[in-house]
Design an enzyme around this catalytic site. Sequence first.
Site, PDB file in Angstrom:
ATOM      1  N   PRO A 248      58.368  52.026  68.878  1.00 37.04           N
ATOM      2  CG  PRO A 248      60.584  51.603  69.424  1.00 37.04           C
ATOM      3  CD  PRO A 248      59.252  50.948  69.355  1.00 37.04           C
TER       4      PRO A 248
ATOM      5  NE  ARG B 141      58.056  45.681  62.351  1.00 36.64           N
ATOM      6  CZ  ARG B 141      57.014  46.207  61.703  1.00 36.64           C
ATOM      7  NH1 ARG B 141      56.316  45.474  60.859  1.00 36.64           N
ATOM      8  NH2 ARG B 141      56.678  47.467  61.912  1.00 36.64           N
TER       9      ARG B 141
ATOM     10  CB  SER C 230      73.743  39.643  53.417  1.00 38.87           C
ATOM     11  OG  SER C 230      73.971  40.354  54.627  1.00 38.87           O
TER      12      SER C 230
ATOM     13  CG  ASP D  47      75.135  39.303  57.518  1.00 37.37           C
ATOM     14  OD1 ASP D  47      74.454  40.334  57.743  1.00 37.37           O
ATOM     15  OD2 ASP D  47      75.415  38.937  56.361  1.00 37.37           O
TER      16      ASP D  47
ATOM     17  CG  ASN E 216      51.295  46.718  65.696  1.00 37.67           C
ATOM     18  OD1 ASN E 216      52.513  46.681  65.561  1.00 37.67           O
ATOM     19  ND2 ASN E 216      50.707  46.555  66.872  1.00 37.67           N
TER      20      ASN E 216
ATOM     21  CG  HIS F  48      65.853  46.718  61.353  1.00 34.31           C
ATOM     22  ND1 HIS F  48      65.636  48.077  61.526  1.00 34.31           N
ATOM     23  CD2 HIS F  48      64.733  46.113  61.841  1.00 34.31           C
ATOM     24  CE1 HIS F  48      64.455  48.277  62.090  1.00 34.31           C
ATOM     25  NE2 HIS F  48      63.892  47.102  62.303  1.00 34.31           N
TER      26      HIS F  48
ATOM     27  CG  HIS G  31      55.720  45.207  66.671  1.00 36.76           C
ATOM     28  ND1 HIS G  31      55.003  46.222  66.091  1.00 36.76           N
ATOM     29  CD2 HIS G  31      57.004  45.380  66.252  1.00 36.76           C
ATOM     30  CE1 HIS G  31      55.805  46.973  65.351  1.00 36.76           C
ATOM     31  NE2 HIS G  31      57.022  46.468  65.425  1.00 36.76           N
TER      32      HIS G  31
END
Length: 347
Positions: free
Chosen positions: A179, A78, A264, A269, A110, A209, A82
């Site tokens: 976003p 992430r 998971s 995946d 943040n 994600h 950012h």
Amino acid sequence: MASSKMAFAAILIASLFFTASLAFPAHHEGAYPTGQSPKPGLSPDYYKVTCPQADEIVVSVLKKAIAKEQRIAASLLRLLFHDCFVQGCDASVLLDDNDGVVSEKNAIPNKNSIRGFEVIDEIKAALEEACPHTVSCADTIALAARGSTVLSGGPYWELPLGRKDSKTANMKLANKNLPPPNATLHRLINFFQRQGLGKVDLVALSGSHTIGAARCVSFKQRLYNQHRDNKPDRTLEKTLYHTLASVCPRTGGDNNIRPLDFASPAKFDNAYYQLILEGRGLLNSDQVLWTGSDPEVAGLVRSYAENKHLFFQHYVDSITRMGNISPLTGYSGEIRKNCRVVNKHIQ
């Protein structure tokens, strides 16, 4: 006469061959897909001579950090997003408040949210010990993001390197360009277009994600007041709603966390997309990829849910494209010794 005609024909054929070779250049193994060529000054071999063990050092620290806390892999991935979405991939996100610097860490998207800075510090210290003043903090973020993805079961990609570090941060731009989790699909598309990224990039990169977690404050609106009507989001699957409501009460519990991918959560995946099809996306910005009434975006969600290989292929292309956003190269920027401060503050 005949010989001159033959010569002319030979010249003509050679000319056509040369023209065709320009129009259809030969493909070389490892070449970049269309639009993925690294920016001038960036190359996967940038540290081949000056710090050939750079990636090995990064992965070594990452293995220990992820073994200690699996969630850190998603946090480091992430950080790359950012960073790159705010004045380009220049490690501005790592700067602390200091003379002339207002840290992006305090921007609304943040604050109390992005994490992993201590792991970056540890990686950077190891790189400085092995190859002093060589590997930038911007490249450290990029290497950590790739390593975290691979160690979580995701794809490997050729990573263009050679970014330099900014001497400034931009909290105002961080508030503008990152976003929010409750964004509509239309807004998400606009956020990505602002960075030169399209719908494929939006859907593919949202697949990050597939690992990690989010705080209740990021999705509580969906549970209790989605449309300012004191009612839950009707697109949220009912079983998931009750599960989330039990952990995220209407008042309090804002910092409780839930996995972004319930199937998971530690594995990179395509289950994230499969859950979205079932109405089990955690954030509004996840679920609207399917419910946002955009056939192209919804089609990509379904394609990735059905085909992990396609998702990985598009993800590699998109994260490479994102990593090419406005890097500082050459004599621009610097190579920070400490990623938290510009070099002028180091004695």
